[in-house]
Design a protein around this motif. Structure first.
Motif, short mmCIF file in Angstrom:
data_model
loop_
_atom_site.label_atom_id
_atom_site.label_comp_id
_atom_site.label_asym_id
_atom_site.label_seq_id
_atom_site.Cartn_x
_atom_site.Cartn_y
_atom_site.Cartn_z
N ALA A 594 0.84 -1.19 0.00
CA ALA A 594 0.00 0.00 0.00
C ALA A 594 0.87 1.24 0.00
CB ALA A 594 -0.92 0.01 1.22
N SER A 595 0.40 2.25 -0.71
CA SER A 595 1.04 3.56 -0.69
C SER A 595 -0.07 4.59 -0.87
CB SER A 595 2.08 3.69 -1.82
OG SER A 595 2.63 4.99 -1.85
N GLY A 596 -0.50 5.19 0.24
CA GLY A 596 -1.62 6.10 0.16
C GLY A 596 -2.87 5.37 -0.29
N GLY A 597 -3.45 5.83 -1.41
CA GLY A 597 -4.65 5.21 -1.94
C GLY A 597 -4.38 4.19 -3.02
N ASP A 598 -3.15 3.73 -3.11
CA ASP A 598 -2.78 2.73 -4.12
C ASP A 598 -2.47 1.42 -3.43
OD1 ASP A 598 -2.66 4.55 -6.54
OD2 ASP A 598 -1.27 5.56 -5.18
N LEU A 599 -3.19 0.37 -3.84
CA LEU A 599 -3.10 -0.91 -3.15
C LEU A 599 -2.83 -2.05 -4.11
CD1 LEU A 599 -6.34 -0.66 -0.94
CD2 LEU A 599 -4.04 0.18 -0.37
N LEU A 640 -7.40 5.65 -4.63
CA LEU A 640 -8.53 5.60 -3.71
C LEU A 640 -8.42 6.71 -2.67
CD1 LEU A 640 -8.73 1.74 -3.07
CD2 LEU A 640 -10.02 3.10 -4.73
N GLN A 641 -9.56 7.19 -2.23
CA GLN A 641 -9.62 8.24 -1.22
C GLN A 641 -10.60 7.82 -0.12
OE1 GLN A 641 -7.79 11.03 -1.16
NE2 GLN A 641 -6.80 10.64 -3.15
N PRO A 642 -10.34 8.23 1.12
CA PRO A 642 -11.32 7.93 2.18
C PRO A 642 -12.64 8.64 1.92
CG PRO A 642 -9.21 8.65 3.10
CD PRO A 642 -9.16 8.94 1.63
N GLU A 643 -13.72 7.96 2.19
CA GLU A 643 -15.02 8.62 2.19
C GLU A 643 -15.13 9.47 3.47
OE1 GLU A 643 -17.47 8.33 -0.26
OE2 GLU A 643 -15.88 7.31 -1.38
N GLN A 644 -16.05 10.42 3.48
CA GLN A 644 -16.17 11.30 4.62
C GLN A 644 -16.42 10.52 5.91
OE1 GLN A 644 -19.07 14.37 4.14
NE2 GLN A 644 -18.48 15.47 5.99
N GLY A 645 -15.55 10.74 6.87
CA GLY A 645 -15.69 10.07 8.16
C GLY A 645 -15.22 8.63 8.19
N GLU A 646 -14.67 8.15 7.10
CA GLU A 646 -14.28 6.74 7.01
C GLU A 646 -12.86 6.56 7.53
OE1 GLU A 646 -14.82 3.54 3.46
OE2 GLU A 646 -13.35 5.13 3.07
N ARG A 647 -12.67 5.65 8.47
CA ARG A 647 -11.34 5.38 9.02
C ARG A 647 -10.68 4.18 8.35
NH1 ARG A 647 -11.43 5.64 15.45
NH2 ARG A 647 -9.20 5.68 15.01
N ALA A 648 -11.49 3.33 7.76
CA ALA A 648 -10.95 2.15 7.06
C ALA A 648 -11.86 1.83 5.87
CB ALA A 648 -10.86 0.95 8.00
N ALA A 649 -11.25 1.42 4.78
CA ALA A 649 -12.01 1.02 3.60
C ALA A 649 -12.22 -0.48 3.62
CB ALA A 649 -11.26 1.43 2.33
N ARG A 650 -13.41 -0.89 3.21
CA ARG A 650 -13.73 -2.31 3.17
C ARG A 650 -13.89 -2.75 1.71
NH1 ARG A 650 -19.36 -5.12 5.01
NH2 ARG A 650 -18.81 -7.27 4.50
N PHE A 651 -13.28 -3.88 1.37
CA PHE A 651 -13.31 -4.41 0.01
C PHE A 651 -13.89 -5.81 0.03
CE2 PHE A 651 -9.68 -1.57 0.45
CZ PHE A 651 -9.95 -0.63 -0.54
N GLU A 652 -14.67 -6.12 -1.00
CA GLU A 652 -15.24 -7.46 -1.14
C GLU A 652 -14.83 -8.05 -2.49
OE1 GLU A 652 -19.34 -7.29 1.51
OE2 GLU A 652 -19.47 -7.22 -0.68
N LEU A 653 -14.45 -9.30 -2.45
CA LEU A 653 -14.05 -10.03 -3.66
C LEU A 653 -14.99 -11.21 -3.85
CD1 LEU A 653 -11.57 -10.25 -5.78
CD2 LEU A 653 -10.85 -12.15 -4.32
N ARG A 654 -15.44 -11.42 -5.10
CA ARG A 654 -16.31 -12.54 -5.43
C ARG A 654 -15.78 -13.27 -6.65
NH1 ARG A 654 -19.39 -8.58 -3.29
NH2 ARG A 654 -21.16 -9.16 -1.97
N ALA A 655 -15.93 -14.57 -6.65
CA ALA A 655 -15.67 -15.37 -7.86
C ALA A 655 -16.93 -15.37 -8.70
CB ALA A 655 -15.27 -16.79 -7.48
N VAL A 656 -16.77 -15.22 -10.02
CA VAL A 656 -17.89 -15.20 -10.95
C VAL A 656 -17.80 -16.43 -11.84
CG1 VAL A 656 -19.02 -13.92 -12.81
CG2 VAL A 656 -17.96 -12.69 -10.90
N GLY A 657 -18.88 -17.19 -11.91
CA GLY A 657 -18.90 -18.42 -12.67
C GLY A 657 -19.27 -18.21 -14.13
N GLU A 658 -19.30 -19.28 -14.87
CA GLU A 658 -19.60 -19.21 -16.30
C GLU A 658 -20.97 -18.61 -16.55
OE1 GLU A 658 -19.15 -19.44 -20.32
OE2 GLU A 658 -17.61 -19.85 -18.82
N LEU A 659 -21.92 -18.83 -15.66
CA LEU A 659 -23.27 -18.31 -15.83
C LEU A 659 -23.44 -16.93 -15.20
CD1 LEU A 659 -25.29 -21.59 -15.15
CD2 LEU A 659 -24.98 -20.44 -17.35
#
Length: 672
Positions: A594-599, A640-659
């Motif tokens: 991580a470097s600032g908003g670059d992950l 990436l930039q923090p949203e107002q009042g945000e102390r930590a950013a949350r990320f979600e990853l999903r696998a996408v199937g053929e359908l």
């Protein structure tokens, strides 16, 4: 190759191919995290210091275990097998001429590994006509050996097209140094060629299919020619053992000099015999190609292992070409065709070009002036590939699905809703696209029964991804759009799902399914038409294949105007399945740098079949914003930039199937 082409490659590629990306605009700390496509010198580096944004590397010292960007650059989609349906027109041949495409997708340096935040990209969609793609580029000031970036390989492999990296030893006039040629063909104490082994190791680690070798640095002698020949022989031997290929460019001759022959002859025959095939320089004539084909057959090789070069970089479909010297009408084709720089279809357009502008030009180039492979325009001086070469398809297994994602867009859509309003490109997210863009049949089967509506990829709205197929115009007769040539088995539970929407007018929609081939080239498949409900909002209709057995050979839609006036109808998705399948979730999502908003993020792949993974940011109000998708198990996000009042950013990853079903999410947080 002549100075005009080389000048364009070296001077203009960086300016035209990738407009200012996050990487070029980011601070230095981010540049260290942004991964780029790899490039090397054979061994020794130039004198002085590299320019801004350029990293000088030696291939001889490369090791996969030490490559910090390998996870971002390694392709993951295997090369799909292809079949050839009955040709779309009587002049398109199978088993004869093939097409090699030499494309500069971006600059040698600063070419992002996994796409960028712009829709202005050569998002090639006519893979059905191409047999080999060369990742063109290289320069004396950046690097001479280029590995294709993963999204291009993944898209090509999905369509059954092998991809070659490029080894470019430039002319002296453009900075070429003979020592780089000597570096490439150096031997070790055992008499082996260590850089041949290294090239094969790179292709294996990065997941592409071999190398295009272009030695254009003059000043060599017979000893260097002999060393190059030994190098190519060993490269091919090592490559073949790993399922890779080697193409030789008609430049250096067996005596070590650079002398473009425009033919297969005694000056380059040994190199052709050492390689899998050869690109014949643009200096060819009708007689030299005829003699080259004969020579290849006398050597026990196919004449179609010769690519006759056609330079379209400057003028595209306006290029004057003696087509009968390569792909004559009415008799056996002479050699294969090598198209040099067909990305002209994008580059010749004004800077204000849109994705629709690019695809319209690309359709004109590959399908011809009629824009319909089944109805070539005999008066068109440009003999489009669809006129001479039969299309191929990889749609052979259930489940199969497509949302007609071309690999770039102005926004990102999920179930018809915008989840990112940022332009983007990432060819690895491209679907298996229709092989015939676009065959439209009005009543009577030959187009004579009514007006032809316009058909093409549209970016103003989509069901998923960045694009949909838009049919726009008067429908004064029932109109059939061929969508996919397939070989899909029909089981007792097989259904077809059609996601569509009517934007204007009223139209009756029917699914067209053919369980056999048409009776002759260019004729309509033996479709059965099954009703689909007409809708004004995105909706997915599930159609049972009642009474049909065997194998689906073709899928299409039939549109009939219910009222007078123009119709605008969108096809957002199609799927063929027996059951709904949901992929397992990936695991171990983590921020690796991580470097600032670059992950940099990485994760453990989900088991089983996965099309790609999608990454979202969960905002404080609970909404999800799409950040990107990839077929790899690592991804870079920048700015990436923090949203107002945000102390930590949350990320979600999903696998996408053929359908396009998604797994449960795996999440990670990053503290600002």
């Amino acid at each position: 190759m002549n100075p005009t082409r080389r000048t364009v490659l070296l001077a203009a590629a960086a300016a035209t191919m990738l407009p200012a990306s996050r990487a070029t605009a980011a601070p230095k700390a981010a540049a260290a995290l942004q991964p780029y496509a790899s490039y090397w010198y054979p061994d020794s580096l130039p004198s002085g210091s590299p320019g801004t944004g350029i990293t000088w590397r030696s291939l001889k010292s490369w090791r996969a275990a030490d490559d910090p960007d390998l996870a971002f650059n390694a392709a993951s989609v295997p090369l799909a097998p292809r079949f050839t349906p009955t040709p779309a027109n009587p002049t398109a041949r199978s088993g004869q001429a093939r097409i090699q495409s030499l494309v500069s997708f971006g600059p040698t340096s600063s070419n992002p590994s996994q796409g960028a935040a712009t829709a202005d990209y050569y998002a090639f969609a006519h893979w059905a006509y191409v047999d080999e793609l060369v990742f063109w580029g290289g320069s004396s000031g950046e690097g001479l050996i280029l590995a294709p970036n993963a999204p291009i390989v993944d898209a090509a492999h999905r369509h059954g097209v092998p991809v070659l990296g490029n080894v470019f030893l430039p002319p002296v006039a453009y900075g070429g140094q003979l020592r780089w040629t000597r570096d490439l063909v150096q031997k070790d104490a055992a008499g082996r060629y260590p850089l041949a082994d290294r090239l094969v190791a790179v292709a294996a680690a990065y997941g592409f299919d071999g190398w295009f070798v272009n030695a254009e640095t003059g000043g060599g002698d017979s000893a260097l020619g002999a060393a190059m020949l030994g190098f190519v022989r060993e490269l091919k031997s090592l490559a073949a053992a790993r399922g890779q290929r080697v193409t030789w460019y008609d430049s250096m001759t067996v005596n070590g000099s650079v002398s473009w022959q425009g033919a297969l002859n005694s000056s380059n025959q040994a190199f052709f015999e050492a390689a899998d095939d050869m690109f014949v320089d643009f200096r060819w004539t009708a007689s030299s190609l005829a003699s080259s084909g004969t020579c290849a057959e006398q050597l026990g090789r196919s004449r179609y292992e010769l690519w006759a070069g056609v330079d379209v970089e400057a003028s595209g479909w306006n290029k004057s070409v003696n087509w009968d010297a390569i792909v004559p009408s009415g008799r056996t084709q002479i050699t294969s065709l090598g198209l040099y720089r067909p990305e002209w279809t994008r580059n010749h357009l004004p800077a204000t070009r849109t994705p629709e502008d690019f695809h319209a030009a690309d359709d004109r180039f590959w399908s011809g002036r009629s824009l319909d492979p089944s109805q070539p325009d005999a008066t068109d001086s440009w003999r489009a590939p669809a006129v001479s070469v039969a299309d191929r398809s990889t749609v052979t297994a259930v489940p199969f699905a497509s949302v007609f994602n071309t690999g770039h867009g102005l926004r990102w859509y999920e179930e018809g809703t915008v989840t990112s309003d940022r332009p983007w490109n990432h060819l690895g997210l491209q679907d298996r696209l229709p092989s015939r863009q676009w065959v439209v049949r009005t009543e009577g089967g030959d187009g004579s029964g009514g007006a032809r509506p316009s058909v093409g990829f549209d970016f103003a709205d989509a069901w998923r991804g960045g694009s949909s197929v838009l049919v726009d115009g008067e429908l004064d007769a029932p109109t059939v759009l061929d969508v996919y040539a397939t070989r899909l088995p029909i089981g007792g539970d097989t259904v077809v799902e059609l996601t569509h929407r009517t934007d204007a007018g009223a139209v009756n929609v029917e699914l067209a399914v053919a369980t056999g081939e048409p009776g002759s080239a260019g004729s309509t498949p033996p479709y059965v038409y099954l009703p689909v409900n007409s809708v004004n909002d995105w909706q997915t209709a599930t159609v049972r294949l009642t009474g049909l057995t065997g194998t689906i050979h073709a899928l299409g839609v039939r549109l009939t105007a219910a009222e007078g006036g123009p119709v605008r109808w969108r096809l957002g998705g199609i799927a063929v399945r027996d059951a709904v399948e949901t992929p397992a979730a990936p695991t171990g999502l983590r921020v690796t740098a991580a470097s600032g908003g670059d992950l940099r993020l990485a994760w453990n792949p989900a088991p089983g079949a996965v099309r790609h993974c999608t990454l979202h940011r969960v905002l404080p109000d609970g909404t999800r914003r799409f950040l990107g998708g990839t077929c790899q198990s690592a991804y870079f996000v920048g700015g990436l930039q923090p949203e107002q009042g945000e102390r930590a950013a949350r990320f979600e990853l999903r696998a996408v199937g053929e359908l396009y079903t998604s797994s449960a999410p795996v999440s990670v947080t990053h503290t600002w």
